[in-house]
Write an enzyme that holds these catalytic residues in place. Sequence first.
Site, PDB file in Angstrom:
ATOM      1  N   SER A 125       2.169   1.400   3.888  1.00 28.88           N
ATOM      2  CA  SER A 125       3.336   0.720   3.315  1.00 28.88           C
ATOM      3  C   SER A 125       3.514   0.982   1.824  1.00 28.88           C
ATOM      4  CB  SER A 125       3.251  -0.785   3.558  1.00 28.88           C
ATOM      5  OG  SER A 125       2.204  -1.364   2.810  1.00 28.88           O
ATOM      6  N   LYS A 168       1.567  -4.940  -3.104  1.00 31.93           N
ATOM      7  CA  LYS A 168       2.959  -4.510  -3.208  1.00 31.93           C
ATOM      8  C   LYS A 168       3.305  -4.314  -4.684  1.00 31.93           C
ATOM      9  CE  LYS A 168       3.684  -4.996   1.252  1.00 31.93           C
ATOM     10  NZ  LYS A 168       3.844  -3.819   2.134  1.00 31.93           N
TER      11      LYS A 168
END
Length: 301
Positions: A125, A168
């Site tokens: 991701s 993230k």
Amino acid sequence: MPWKAALLGIAVPGLGQLYSGLPLRAVGLHTLLLAVNVLCLAGLFLPVKPWNIAAPLACLLVTWALILLDSVRCAKHAPAGYRLKAYNRSYVYILLILLTWPEGNGIKHFMVTRLAEAFKITNSSMAPTVISGDRLIVNRRAYVERSPRRGDLVTFRLPGDQSELFLKRIIAVGGQVVRIDQKKVYVNGVPLVESYAQYGDSASVALRDDFPPSPGILNNLPPGIDETWARQMPGFIQSDGLHVPPENYFVLGDNRDYSWDSRYWGFVPESDILGKARVIYFSWDSQARHIRWDRVGEILQ
């Protein structure tokens, strides 16, 4: 016997010196190695690859080797007729070895909670910045004197499931407005230049590529979206985009088409952020079964 001193020194640095009747030297060298451990951890944050990995590792190994060699030297140069002291008993050595386990765990706990923590990447991701098999060092003190900023790579506890740790990139901070139009991200109406972002799907998908979505799309619960977030999101949407509340952050994965992030489950409270990802200290390619040496020491931006 020098070989006994060496074995004890391998078990616990300093025990070899204790075997030779030098308790103060043993304590001093053991303490020195603990201090070197902390200093080497700080060296991981050097902004120069590959010295940020090589230099601390070399320093630690050299210190450990010198202490071990010193234990052998002390045993060889023991006075003629030297007799073992009362504390030179096997049960004493076993006790000291057992006592160093909590010491090691205590240092590890201090480093993890106060200084730095290792983080393993298990998905794509955040590709291409970090990829599956990368192992990172996270700076736990990065936000002691300042708040996280847009662009930072942060680790945090997943809102709604504190047992899950995520990595993230911060895209918008509290007080800013974010929207995505055909995969292009805008913050406060200004398009972001994102050299780190990667796109792997040419199709256009609502919510993922155009955000915030219309009420009709939210009512139908797009795949992957958290139901609680779907109910809360309209309260943050205005005509110019999604408004990030104070002390919260909107985060995205760099691999935009294959990332489960703030688009699907909401904001990250500042209190849930654990630290800033700093450096790749190891990388393993599980398919080719080899170390990715070109990634070791990579400074994360």
